[in-house]
Design a protein around this motif. Structure first.
Motif, PDB file in Angstrom:
ATOM      1  N   GLY A   1      37.591  24.762  34.919  1.00 41.28           N
ATOM      2  CA  GLY A   1      38.812  24.268  35.536  1.00 41.28           C
ATOM      3  C   GLY A   1      38.568  23.713  36.923  1.00 41.28           C
ATOM      4  O   GLY A   1      37.415  23.472  37.330  1.00 41.28           O
ATOM      5  N   ASN A   2      39.647  23.515  37.671  1.00 42.26           N
ATOM      6  CA  ASN A   2      39.524  22.976  39.027  1.00 42.26           C
ATOM      7  C   ASN A   2      38.940  23.999  39.996  1.00 42.26           C
ATOM      8  O   ASN A   2      38.365  23.628  41.018  1.00 42.26           O
ATOM      9  CB  ASN A   2      40.900  22.518  39.535  1.00 42.26           C
ATOM     10  CG  ASN A   2      41.461  21.371  38.714  1.00 42.26           C
ATOM     11  OD1 ASN A   2      40.699  20.548  38.201  1.00 42.26           O
ATOM     12  ND2 ASN A   2      42.777  21.306  38.582  1.00 42.26           N
ATOM     13  N   LYS A   3      39.100  25.281  39.696  1.00 34.91           N
ATOM     14  CA  LYS A   3      38.586  26.340  40.556  1.00 34.91           C
ATOM     15  C   LYS A   3      37.674  27.249  39.741  1.00 34.91           C
ATOM     16  O   LYS A   3      37.918  27.496  38.568  1.00 34.91           O
ATOM     17  CB  LYS A   3      39.734  27.169  41.151  1.00 34.91           C
ATOM     18  CG  LYS A   3      40.640  26.387  42.087  1.00 34.91           C
ATOM     19  CD  LYS A   3      41.732  27.282  42.663  1.00 34.91           C
ATOM     20  CE  LYS A   3      42.599  26.516  43.649  1.00 34.91           C
ATOM     21  NZ  LYS A   3      43.679  27.370  44.215  1.00 34.91           N
ATOM     22  N   LEU A   4      36.642  27.744  40.386  1.00 38.50           N
ATOM     23  CA  LEU A   4      35.733  28.672  39.724  1.00 38.50           C
ATOM     24  C   LEU A   4      36.416  30.024  39.540  1.00 38.50           C
ATOM     25  O   LEU A   4      37.102  30.512  40.440  1.00 38.50           O
ATOM     26  CB  LEU A   4      34.453  28.846  40.542  1.00 38.50           C
ATOM     27  CG  LEU A   4      33.489  27.655  40.572  1.00 38.50           C
ATOM     28  CD1 LEU A   4      32.311  27.968  41.480  1.00 38.50           C
ATOM     29  CD2 LEU A   4      33.005  27.307  39.173  1.00 38.50           C
ATOM     30  N   PHE A   5      36.218  30.600  38.382  1.00 35.37           N
ATOM     31  CA  PHE A   5      36.800  31.909  38.086  1.00 35.37           C
ATOM     32  C   PHE A   5      35.874  32.977  38.675  1.00 35.37           C
ATOM     33  O   PHE A   5      35.045  33.555  37.992  1.00 35.37           O
ATOM     34  CB  PHE A   5      36.949  32.067  36.573  1.00 35.37           C
ATOM     35  CG  PHE A   5      37.766  33.245  36.154  1.00 35.37           C
ATOM     36  CD1 PHE A   5      39.146  33.240  36.270  1.00 35.37           C
ATOM     37  CD2 PHE A   5      37.153  34.379  35.627  1.00 35.37           C
ATOM     38  CE1 PHE A   5      39.899  34.329  35.882  1.00 35.37           C
ATOM     39  CE2 PHE A   5      37.892  35.463  35.227  1.00 35.37           C
ATOM     40  CZ  PHE A   5      39.265  35.449  35.356  1.00 35.37           C
TER      41      PHE A   5
ATOM     42  N   GLY B   1      51.909  29.906  38.928  1.00 33.96           N
ATOM     43  CA  GLY B   1      51.953  28.849  37.930  1.00 33.96           C
ATOM     44  C   GLY B   1      50.650  28.097  37.763  1.00 33.96           C
ATOM     45  O   GLY B   1      50.502  27.312  36.813  1.00 33.96           O
ATOM     46  N   GLU B   2      49.693  28.310  38.641  1.00 37.95           N
ATOM     47  CA  GLU B   2      48.413  27.611  38.544  1.00 37.95           C
ATOM     48  C   GLU B   2      47.556  28.254  37.450  1.00 37.95           C
ATOM     49  O   GLU B   2      47.487  29.485  37.352  1.00 37.95           O
ATOM     50  CB  GLU B   2      47.689  27.671  39.889  1.00 37.95           C
ATOM     51  CG  GLU B   2      46.480  26.768  39.980  1.00 37.95           C
ATOM     52  CD  GLU B   2      45.898  26.758  41.383  1.00 37.95           C
ATOM     53  OE1 GLU B   2      44.885  26.067  41.582  1.00 37.95           O
ATOM     54  OE2 GLU B   2      46.445  27.448  42.264  1.00 37.95           O
ATOM     55  N   PRO B   3      46.876  27.455  36.621  1.00 38.51           N
ATOM     56  CA  PRO B   3      46.071  28.032  35.534  1.00 38.51           C
ATOM     57  C   PRO B   3      44.919  28.883  36.052  1.00 38.51           C
ATOM     58  O   PRO B   3      44.162  28.456  36.928  1.00 38.51           O
ATOM     59  CB  PRO B   3      45.547  26.800  34.787  1.00 38.51           C
ATOM     60  CG  PRO B   3      46.490  25.694  35.148  1.00 38.51           C
ATOM     61  CD  PRO B   3      46.924  25.979  36.553  1.00 38.51           C
ATOM     62  N   LEU B   4      44.822  30.091  35.510  1.00 41.94           N
ATOM     63  CA  LEU B   4      43.688  30.953  35.814  1.00 41.94           C
ATOM     64  C   LEU B   4      42.530  30.666  34.859  1.00 41.94           C
ATOM     65  O   LEU B   4      41.381  30.554  35.277  1.00 41.94           O
ATOM     66  CB  LEU B   4      44.099  32.431  35.686  1.00 41.94           C
ATOM     67  CG  LEU B   4      45.127  32.972  36.685  1.00 41.94           C
ATOM     68  CD1 LEU B   4      45.564  34.364  36.273  1.00 41.94           C
ATOM     69  CD2 LEU B   4      44.545  33.002  38.089  1.00 41.94           C
ATOM     70  N   ILE B   5      42.865  30.578  33.573  1.00 40.94           N
ATOM     71  CA  ILE B   5      41.851  30.395  32.521  1.00 40.94           C
ATOM     72  C   ILE B   5      42.372  29.398  31.498  1.00 40.94           C
ATOM     73  O   ILE B   5      43.535  29.470  31.083  1.00 40.94           O
ATOM     74  CB  ILE B   5      41.523  31.742  31.832  1.00 40.94           C
ATOM     75  CG1 ILE B   5      40.787  32.666  32.802  1.00 40.94           C
ATOM     76  CG2 ILE B   5      40.705  31.535  30.567  1.00 40.94           C
ATOM     77  CD1 ILE B   5      40.507  34.031  32.227  1.00 40.94           C
TER      78      ILE B   5
ATOM     79  N   VAL C   1      34.176  37.219  33.036  1.00 42.26           N
ATOM     80  CA  VAL C   1      33.654  36.129  32.220  1.00 42.26           C
ATOM     81  C   VAL C   1      33.340  34.946  33.120  1.00 42.26           C
ATOM     82  O   VAL C   1      33.792  34.869  34.255  1.00 42.26           O
ATOM     83  CB  VAL C   1      34.670  35.696  31.130  1.00 42.26           C
ATOM     84  CG1 VAL C   1      34.861  36.800  30.103  1.00 42.26           C
ATOM     85  CG2 VAL C   1      36.010  35.316  31.764  1.00 42.26           C
ATOM     86  N   THR C   2      32.565  34.021  32.588  1.00 39.60           N
ATOM     87  CA  THR C   2      32.231  32.795  33.312  1.00 39.60           C
ATOM     88  C   THR C   2      32.524  31.591  32.442  1.00 39.60           C
ATOM     89  O   THR C   2      32.654  31.696  31.219  1.00 39.60           O
ATOM     90  CB  THR C   2      30.741  32.790  33.704  1.00 39.60           C
ATOM     91  OG1 THR C   2      29.941  32.939  32.524  1.00 39.60           O
ATOM     92  CG2 THR C   2      30.424  33.922  34.669  1.00 39.60           C
ATOM     93  N   GLU C   3      32.639  30.443  33.086  1.00 38.58           N
ATOM     94  CA  GLU C   3      32.924  29.216  32.374  1.00 38.58           C
ATOM     95  C   GLU C   3      31.837  28.936  31.325  1.00 38.58           C
ATOM     96  O   GLU C   3      30.648  29.100  31.590  1.00 38.58           O
ATOM     97  CB  GLU C   3      33.016  28.040  33.341  1.00 38.58           C
ATOM     98  CG  GLU C   3      34.241  28.052  34.230  1.00 38.58           C
ATOM     99  CD  GLU C   3      34.104  28.959  35.438  1.00 38.58           C
ATOM    100  OE1 GLU C   3      33.096  29.692  35.514  1.00 38.58           O
ATOM    101  OE2 GLU C   3      34.994  28.951  36.316  1.00 38.58           O
TER     102      GLU C   3
ATOM    103  N   LYS D   1      38.995  41.830  27.915  1.00 39.17           N
ATOM    104  CA  LYS D   1      39.465  41.813  29.303  1.00 39.17           C
ATOM    105  C   LYS D   1      38.679  40.767  30.075  1.00 39.17           C
ATOM    106  O   LYS D   1      37.449  40.721  30.027  1.00 39.17           O
ATOM    107  CB  LYS D   1      39.299  43.179  29.956  1.00 39.17           C
ATOM    108  CG  LYS D   1      39.854  43.237  31.379  1.00 39.17           C
ATOM    109  CD  LYS D   1      39.714  44.616  31.996  1.00 39.17           C
ATOM    110  CE  LYS D   1      40.259  44.618  33.416  1.00 39.17           C
ATOM    111  NZ  LYS D   1      40.146  45.942  34.075  1.00 39.17           N
ATOM    112  N   LEU D   2      39.411  39.938  30.834  1.00 38.29           N
ATOM    113  CA  LEU D   2      38.779  38.828  31.541  1.00 38.29           C
ATOM    114  C   LEU D   2      38.654  39.071  33.039  1.00 38.29           C
ATOM    115  O   LEU D   2      37.773  38.502  33.679  1.00 38.29           O
ATOM    116  CB  LEU D   2      39.569  37.542  31.294  1.00 38.29           C
ATOM    117  CG  LEU D   2      39.859  37.204  29.826  1.00 38.29           C
ATOM    118  CD1 LEU D   2      40.638  35.910  29.732  1.00 38.29           C
ATOM    119  CD2 LEU D   2      38.563  37.117  29.025  1.00 38.29           C
TER     120      LEU D   2
END
Length: 374
Positions: free
Chosen positions: A81-85, A94-98, A203-205, A214-215
């Motif tokens: 995504g736009n940001k690293l998890f 409202g911003e996507p986490l995953i 987890v990672t991308e 569980k993430l």
């Protein structure tokens, strides 16, 4: 002549010995000098009974009031995504986490929506002939049907005949099947329910995510709660909304919180009740250990003194005519360093600092200042 001289010397020595012995015996009975008795100097205080606020200490660690453990209900590849998890990453509400790859499932959803559209389109000629009064609303529904958007709600059916006709063609069943697929499709994207920060990422991308896995964990860092256990004695005195003073372990920082919740049951093992203190401060972090001071009650006509001045649990030293005396008192509350007691008359002079070896009847003198204490 020689014998006479030696005899005289012997007599003289005997006389001198007798006189010396008498002198030693006489000196032995002389009175010993009496040492001057030392009178200890004490610090005192004059008792003035008043209202003493009882503050109950408690401690605990901070936890975020809003906490989200992130789990997935679907399976797929974790998309970049736009940001690293990563832990410490901030997200707005409202911003996507995953995002999980849903291309295959999306195609099946589009197929089901297309089938629903075709089913409605197939009954339109019959609606024009048999139900001309409802034809237009269904025509409008088809005109607004967009496969790239969420399926719109079916038009409201105004008569039993219309209901039987539409239901009999399987339109309603197809519609709810599509809505069910759309609901599951939405689970391929997990969005932040509130503005916060990611504290744990498991987890990672690019990794494969399985259903029920569980993430990570996501918290709101602006509001925290501290769970404290209070003796059941003060359970009825705590009130929701009361202010609480919080300190860190070094007593260098002070925060203000309030009691947000109080548990309705008492722990049978420890006989304590759990209270939750809400605190807001940008300097706070989850896991910080704080000490709380809860205003439990006010004890009237009482006096507070150092705990080490209490003798045998219910007696204190008072000073009368420069002599120590023990009187009975009633302790009503103990803290780590202080004790609140009742039963001491006003204007009674009591010790303010403990005296080593003190006993009832001991003579003392007053100190003008703390530096003059012997």
């Amino acid at each position: 002549m020689r014998k006479i001289i030696l005899a005289g010397i012997g007599i003289v020595l005997i006389v001198v010995s007798i006189l010396g012995a008498k002198t030693i015996i006489a000196n032995k009975h002389k009175p010993k000098p009496v040492k001057e008795k030392v009178v200890k100097t004490v610090i005192t205080d004059t008792v003035l009974n008043s209202d003493v606020k009882i503050v109950v200490p408690a401690n605990g660690s901070l936890t975020a009031k809003q906490r989200l453990e992130i789990y997935t209900e679907v399976q797929g590849i974790f998309k970049t995504g736009n940001k690293l998890f990563k832990p410490g990453q901030e997200y707005k509400a409202g911003e996507p986490l995953i995002r999980i790859d849903a291309s295959e499932y999306y195609a099946s959803v589009q197929s089901a929506k297309s089938e629903l559209y075709n089913s409605i389109a197939a009954i339109m000629p019959d609606l024009r002939l048999d139900f001309p009064d409802v034809f237009q609303k269904w025509q409008n529904y088809l005109s607004g049907f967009d496969l790239s958007k969420t399926t719109p709600k079916l038009p409201e059916m105004t008569s039993d005949k219309e209901n039987y006709f539409i239901t009999g063609r399987g339109i309603v069943t197809s519609y709810y099947s599509v809505k069910n697929l759309e609901q599951r499709l939405a689970k391929y994207t997990i969005s932040a329910p509130f503005t916060g920060i990611l504290t744990e990422a498991l987890v990672t991308e690019g990794s494969l995510i399985r259903s029920g896995q569980k993430l990570g964990e996501f918290i709101n860092p602006s509001v925290y709660e501290m769970e404290v256990a209070i003796s059941k004695t003060y359970a009825s005195l705590l009130k929701v909304g009361e202010s609480v003073v919080l300190n860190d372990l070094d007593n260098t920082e002070t925060y203000t919180g309030k009691i947000s919740r109080i548990n309705g049951s008492i722990d049978a093992t420890t006989q304590t009740i759990t209270a939750y203190i809400e605190v807001k401060d940008s300097a706070l972090k989850e896991g910080m250990y704080l000490e709380a001071k809860l205003d439990a009650k006010t004890e009237t006509n009482a006096y507070e003194m150092d705990r080490n001045l209490l003798q045998d649990g219910d007696q204190v030293f008072v000073v009368k005519n420069n002599v120590l005396e023990l009187i009975n008192v009633t302790p009503v509350y103990f803290s780590d360093a202080k004790v609140v007691i009742k039963g001491i008359p006003n204007n009674t002079v009591v010790l303010k600092k403990s005296v080593p070896g003190a006993y009832s009847g001991m003579r003392v003198k007053y100190a003008k200042s703390l530096d003059t204490v012997e």
